[in-house]
Motif scaffolding. Sequence first.
Motif, PDB file in Angstrom:
ATOM      1  N   UNK A   1       0.943  -1.182   0.010  1.00 19.04           N
ATOM      2  CA  UNK A   1       0.059  -0.070  -0.026  1.00 19.04           C
ATOM      3  C   UNK A   1       0.972   1.322  -0.009  1.00 19.04           C
ATOM      4  N   UNK A   2       0.815   2.090  -1.059  1.00 19.75           N
ATOM      5  CA  UNK A   2       1.525   3.214  -1.079  1.00 19.75           C
ATOM      6  C   UNK A   2       1.263   4.143  -0.193  1.00 19.75           C
ATOM      7  N   UNK A   3      -0.169   4.705  -0.024  1.00 20.90           N
ATOM      8  CA  UNK A   3      -0.217   5.724   0.865  1.00 20.90           C
ATOM      9  C   UNK A   3      -1.408   5.358   2.099  1.00 20.90           C
ATOM     10  N   UNK A   4      -1.702   4.318   2.144  1.00 26.00           N
ATOM     11  CA  UNK A   4      -2.839   3.856   3.529  1.00 26.00           C
ATOM     12  C   UNK A   4      -4.076   4.332   3.275  1.00 26.00           C
ATOM     13  N   UNK A   5      -4.548   4.994   1.875  1.00 22.73           N
ATOM     14  CA  UNK A   5      -5.648   5.575   1.620  1.00 22.73           C
ATOM     15  C   UNK A   5      -6.459   4.826   0.353  1.00 22.73           C
ATOM     16  N   UNK A   6      -7.744   5.082   0.674  1.00 22.53           N
ATOM     17  CA  UNK A   6      -8.807   4.281  -0.270  1.00 22.53           C
ATOM     18  C   UNK A   6      -8.752   4.986  -1.716  1.00 22.53           C
ATOM     19  N   UNK A   7      -8.786   4.457  -2.792  1.00 24.90           N
ATOM     20  CA  UNK A   7      -8.897   4.869  -4.100  1.00 24.90           C
ATOM     21  C   UNK A   7     -10.366   5.426  -4.639  1.00 24.90           C
ATOM     22  N   UNK A   8     -10.241   5.818  -5.620  1.00 28.76           N
ATOM     23  CA  UNK A   8     -12.063   6.216  -5.984  1.00 28.76           C
ATOM     24  C   UNK A   8     -12.763   4.963  -6.249  1.00 28.76           C
ATOM     25  N   UNK A   9     -13.917   5.208  -5.931  1.00 27.34           N
ATOM     26  CA  UNK A   9     -14.653   3.697  -5.844  1.00 27.34           C
ATOM     27  C   UNK A   9     -14.617   2.884  -4.758  1.00 27.34           C
ATOM     28  N   UNK A  10     -13.799   3.227  -3.898  1.00 28.24           N
ATOM     29  CA  UNK A  10     -13.672   1.965  -2.799  1.00 28.24           C
ATOM     30  C   UNK A  10     -13.535   2.665  -1.400  1.00 28.24           C
ATOM     31  N   UNK A  11     -13.545   2.040  -0.445  1.00 31.47           N
ATOM     32  CA  UNK A  11     -13.493   2.234   0.754  1.00 31.47           C
ATOM     33  C   UNK A  11     -12.563   1.433   1.664  1.00 31.47           C
ATOM     34  N   UNK A  12     -11.906   1.531   2.763  1.00 30.98           N
ATOM     35  CA  UNK A  12     -10.880   0.655   3.264  1.00 30.98           C
ATOM     36  C   UNK A  12     -11.725   0.028   4.352  1.00 30.98           C
ATOM     37  N   UNK A  13     -11.169  -1.168   5.004  1.00 32.29           N
ATOM     38  CA  UNK A  13     -11.243  -1.608   6.360  1.00 32.29           C
ATOM     39  C   UNK A  13      -9.940  -1.942   6.792  1.00 32.29           C
ATOM     40  N   UNK A  98       1.434  -5.183  12.785  1.00 34.96           N
ATOM     41  CA  UNK A  98       1.287  -5.153  10.984  1.00 34.96           C
ATOM     42  C   UNK A  98      -0.240  -5.027  10.977  1.00 34.96           C
ATOM     43  N   UNK A  99      -0.187  -3.997  10.199  1.00 36.85           N
ATOM     44  CA  UNK A  99      -1.547  -3.420   9.802  1.00 36.85           C
ATOM     45  C   UNK A  99      -1.973  -3.754   8.371  1.00 36.85           C
ATOM     46  N   UNK A 100      -3.185  -4.157   7.991  1.00 32.25           N
ATOM     47  CA  UNK A 100      -3.571  -4.417   6.725  1.00 32.25           C
ATOM     48  C   UNK A 100      -4.935  -3.546   6.214  1.00 32.25           C
ATOM     49  N   UNK A 101      -4.814  -3.262   5.089  1.00 32.40           N
ATOM     50  CA  UNK A 101      -6.131  -2.540   4.316  1.00 32.40           C
ATOM     51  C   UNK A 101      -6.800  -3.384   3.447  1.00 32.40           C
ATOM     52  N   UNK A 102      -8.074  -3.575   3.670  1.00 29.96           N
ATOM     53  CA  UNK A 102      -8.841  -4.255   2.611  1.00 29.96           C
ATOM     54  C   UNK A 102      -9.659  -3.254   2.089  1.00 29.96           C
ATOM     55  N   UNK A 103      -9.532  -3.218   0.631  1.00 34.77           N
ATOM     56  CA  UNK A 103     -10.095  -2.664  -0.204  1.00 34.77           C
ATOM     57  C   UNK A 103     -11.588  -3.077  -0.513  1.00 34.77           C
ATOM     58  N   UNK A 104     -12.541  -2.327  -0.465  1.00 33.68           N
ATOM     59  CA  UNK A 104     -14.056  -2.761  -0.484  1.00 33.68           C
ATOM     60  C   UNK A 104     -14.690  -1.850  -1.431  1.00 33.68           C
TER      61      UNK A 104
END
Length: 176
Positions: A1-13, A98-104
């Motif tokens: 993950x480059x910046x820890x942020x959601x992209x357009x059309x997605x949210x993160x968990x 260790x934290x993970x981001x799920x793109x939803x």
Amino acid sequence: MLNGRAEAGEVLHFSEDPTITAFTPHVARTARQAEPYVWAVDAANCPDYWFPRQCPRAMAWAVPATTAADRDRILGPGGGDRVHAVEHGWLEAIRTTRLYAYRLPADQFTARGDSAHVATTTVIPLGPPEPVGDLFALHEAAGIQLRVLPRLHAFWDAVVAGSLGFSGIRLRNALP
């Protein structure tokens, strides 16, 4: 993950568990509502979750109504527009978690309040979880001041009494 942020059309968990294959609505043990949800955040609110899950944190940021006095008192001179405060006892966990981001898919969620997005049906991630990386580096890259305090409550009391925007997460885990 480059910046820890959601992209357009997605949210993160965000999670410390990299094995989740589906998110099923549930009522959290600490929930204030009876409805089962899957929770996620948008790009603007991702920094609130760049912490170990149980880590208490108090966050404040400048809003249009913020006074110069509150900016100086809470954010400090040269401190930018946002500060996240944690307790000393959490530094090692922040460093080693260790934290993970799920793109939803965002279209399966509705906004709830200013920061949360909720789904009422099972949601399948758009792909495998992505390691978020160094939580300190994420704050630095985003220009967010990360303040370390012996205890959060005095800071929190000052924040909520002022004119800044704010959020507190897991404050029940803060030292008394």
